[in-house]
Write an enzyme that holds these catalytic residues in place. Sequence first.
Site, mmCIF file in Angstrom:
data_model
loop_
_atom_site.group_PDB
_atom_site.id
_atom_site.type_symbol
_atom_site.label_atom_id
_atom_site.label_comp_id
_atom_site.label_asym_id
_atom_site.label_seq_id
_atom_site.Cartn_x
_atom_site.Cartn_y
_atom_site.Cartn_z
ATOM 1 N N ARG A 218 -9.692 7.569 -1.745
ATOM 2 C CA ARG A 218 -10.218 6.216 -1.661
ATOM 3 C C ARG A 218 -9.964 5.507 -2.985
ATOM 4 O O ARG A 218 -9.936 6.121 -4.050
ATOM 5 C CB ARG A 218 -11.716 6.220 -1.346
ATOM 6 C CG ARG A 218 -12.094 7.005 -0.121
ATOM 7 C CD ARG A 218 -11.397 6.535 1.137
ATOM 8 N NE ARG A 218 -11.880 5.252 1.619
ATOM 9 C CZ ARG A 218 -11.350 4.585 2.619
ATOM 10 N NH1 ARG A 218 -10.291 5.077 3.242
ATOM 11 N NH2 ARG A 218 -11.843 3.437 3.005
ATOM 12 N N HIS A 266 -1.425 1.974 2.194
ATOM 13 C CA HIS A 266 -2.447 2.761 2.895
ATOM 14 C C HIS A 266 -1.887 3.344 4.201
ATOM 15 O O HIS A 266 -2.470 3.180 5.278
ATOM 16 C CB HIS A 266 -3.680 1.897 3.187
ATOM 17 C CG HIS A 266 -4.937 2.715 3.343
ATOM 18 N ND1 HIS A 266 -6.173 2.265 2.954
ATOM 19 C CD2 HIS A 266 -5.134 3.963 3.844
ATOM 20 C CE1 HIS A 266 -7.089 3.192 3.229
ATOM 21 N NE2 HIS A 266 -6.477 4.231 3.756
#
Length: 303
Positions: A218, A266
Site C-alpha cells: 500500500r 497499480h
Amino acid sequence: MHKLMIVSRQQTAYETLLAEQPIAGLTLTQQPKEATILLADPPKVAPLLDEFPALEWIQSTFAGIDALTKTNLRQDYSLTNIRGCFGQLISEYVLGWTIAHQRHFNTYQSQQQANHWQPHPYTSLAGKTMVVLGTGSIGSHLARSAKALGLELIGVNRTGQSGEPAFDTIVPLTKLNQALEKADFLISTLPATADTDDILNATSLNHCRQAVLFNVGRGNALCETGLLSALDSGAIAHAFLDVFKQEPLPQSHPFWRHPTITITPHIAAESFPHQVMAIFRDNAQRWLSQQPLRYAIDFQQGY
C-alpha cells in the site's frame, strides 16, 4: 432472503457469473436501502456507506481494504477481503522486474533502437538477499518463488514469527533497520495501518546499501520525500512503485521523470472476477448458515 448489491467497476462480470451460477438464498438488488450484503470495491463503496441502512456484510473485491477502515467511517457490519489470489501475480511482477533490472533488459532494448552493440556486466540473483516486509499469503508466495531462484529470504513482520519455511530468517518490525542493511532487494507487501504509515522513510531507507526497492503493498508505507533522499544518497539504487498515497499519481509529481524510479499504475495484482467470486460464494454459504467467514477484517487492526 438476503439482498445483494454489487458496487464495482467490474459489476457486469460479477453479475454474469452470478447469473450462470446463482447462490441460493441471495437475490440481486439495485436499491441501496434493500441491500444487506455488498460485493464491492472498497474505494468505490466507501463514500456511499451511509446509503445502505440494512447493511450487514461487505465482501471486498480487493485485498486492500484501507478505504473502509478509516476511523470516520461506520464499522457496524462484517468486512471480509480477498486473499490467496495475489501471491502468484505479485511474484510475477517483482521477479519479472528484478530479472529485467539485473540483466539490463531495458538498456539492451534502447541500444537495439540505436543499432548499438554493447554488453554490460551482471551477476546472478543466486545468493543475493531479498527482504520481504509482510509475511502473509502474498509475502510467503513471493518467498517461495524467490527461493527457487536461489535468493536468501528475510521476512519482516510484527511478531518475528511465521509458518512459511521459505524464509531463511524472520525478524520483528523492531529490527527492520538491521534487516534493511542486508537487503539487495527490498519488497513491501504491507497492509495500510497506522503502524505502517511511512515505515520506509529517509532514516530507515538509508540503512540500505544500493538496494532495489519494490512497493506492491500500500502507498502509505513509503515516505515519498524519504525515498527521494535515499535515491540521492545511493542507499536505494532503483525503486519500482505500483502503489501510491494518491492515485492516480498527480501529473506534477517528481516520481514521473525520476531516472531511477519505475512507475506502474497499480496493476501488480488484479482482482480477477472468477477468483473473487469463488471466495464470495464460499463466504456467502458460510454467512447463510451462520458459520464464521473466511478472511474477516479486524477494524481496529486494519487487516
